[in-house]
Design an enzyme around this catalytic site. Structure first.
Site, mmCIF file in Angstrom:
data_model
loop_
_atom_site.group_PDB
_atom_site.id
_atom_site.type_symbol
_atom_site.label_atom_id
_atom_site.label_comp_id
_atom_site.label_asym_id
_atom_site.label_seq_id
_atom_site.Cartn_x
_atom_site.Cartn_y
_atom_site.Cartn_z
ATOM 1 N N ASN A 145 0.857 -1.185 0.000
ATOM 2 C CA ASN A 145 0.000 0.000 0.000
ATOM 3 C C ASN A 145 0.891 1.232 0.000
ATOM 4 O O ASN A 145 1.391 1.661 1.051
ATOM 5 C CB ASN A 145 -0.926 0.011 1.215
ATOM 6 N N GLU A 146 1.084 1.774 -1.193
ATOM 7 C CA GLU A 146 1.998 2.902 -1.353
ATOM 8 C C GLU A 146 1.359 4.194 -0.840
ATOM 9 O O GLU A 146 0.140 4.251 -0.626
ATOM 10 C CB GLU A 146 2.356 3.038 -2.841
#
Ligand code: GLP
Length: 244
Positions: A145-146
């Site tokens: 999850n950037e």
């Protein structure tokens, strides 16, 4: 929780996981674990293998779901996360085949959205995650999850940040060979775990650990969402605590 070094910290985390597995077994239940790859959890897995061999810790009642997988990715590729998990843990303990789950890097793109929904549903069918293990990326990501990921994001295909791809260059032998995408469990699902432990070792993690723990809750640092969780701990070494 700040430990002198990653060995001591990893042993404490392995003990917590082992206690959960044993307690669930005593109650006749399965322990539903969310597992992570990367260098950070390696010593935790090594300690769990030791406990299996020397203390009879059984994984027969363990069901696991990994956070993420590169996309596309063949299962037998050196860099695949399924291979990592087999080498670091599954092949060395008595977890039943079929009890461990990972996002599949070979699902055709047109079937991926359905796969992601189904992956979350499978977790739900087991009553949710009892324990989620996490690392933290150099940009504050959890799973894949950037930055920019929302707190309620679902399991999905993510475009990787350049920093994330640069950090993986060594594993792939060149930036151009690092996949541009990955499938990751969404923040929403991670946050539903009953207990979350994030591991961070070394000075290179110190800035993001401080931003995640003491900064504001922001999508710029996805690990900062853990501040909103009622039972999340950062288990770190002295070096990673340098900027707290
Ligand atoms: C990858 C993984 C993450 C992991 C991160 C940090 O991006 N997808 O789950 O937390 O690397 O890796 P390391 O533990 O090697 O620092």
């Amino acid at each position: 929780n700040i430990y002198a070094d990653s060995e001591e910290a990893s042993k404490a985390v392995a003990r917590e996981i082992a206690n959960l597995i044993r307690q669930k077994a005593k109650d006749g239940k399965q322990a539903i674990l969310g597992l992570a790859t990367g260098s950070s959890p390696k010593k935790v897995y090594a300690e769990l293998i030791r406990m299996h061999r020397e203390e009879g810790l059984s994984f027969k009642n363990v069901v696991s779901f990994n956070l993420d997988e590169y996309y596309p990715m063949e299962a037998d590729a050196v860099q695949s996360y399924i291979r990592f998990m087999r080498e670091q843990l599954f092949d060395h303990v008595d977890i039943p085949a079929g009890n461990f789950h990972l996002p599949d890097g070979t699902v055709p793109i047109e079937k991926l959205a359905e796969f992601c929904r189904d992956y979350e549903q499978r977790i739900e069918n087991y009553g949710g995650l009892d324990f989620q293990l996490l690392g933290i990326g150099r940009n504050g990501h959890i799973g894949f999850n950037e930055p920019g990921s929302l707190v309620n994001s679902r399991t999905r295909l993510m475009t990787l940040d350049l920093t994330t791809r640069i950090d993986a260059t060594g594993d792939f032998g060149g930036l151009s060979k690092v996949p541009k995408k990955a499938v990751t469990l969404g923040i929403g699902k991670i946050m539903e775990a009953k207990r979350i432990v994030l591991l961070a070792w070394g000075e290179h993690k110190a800035e993001n650990v401080a931003r995640a723990v003491e900064g504001s809750v922001t999508s710029d640092v996805p690990a900062s969402y853990l501040q909103l969780h009622p039972n999340a701990s950062f288990i770190i070494d002295v070096a990673a605590a340098a900027q707290l």
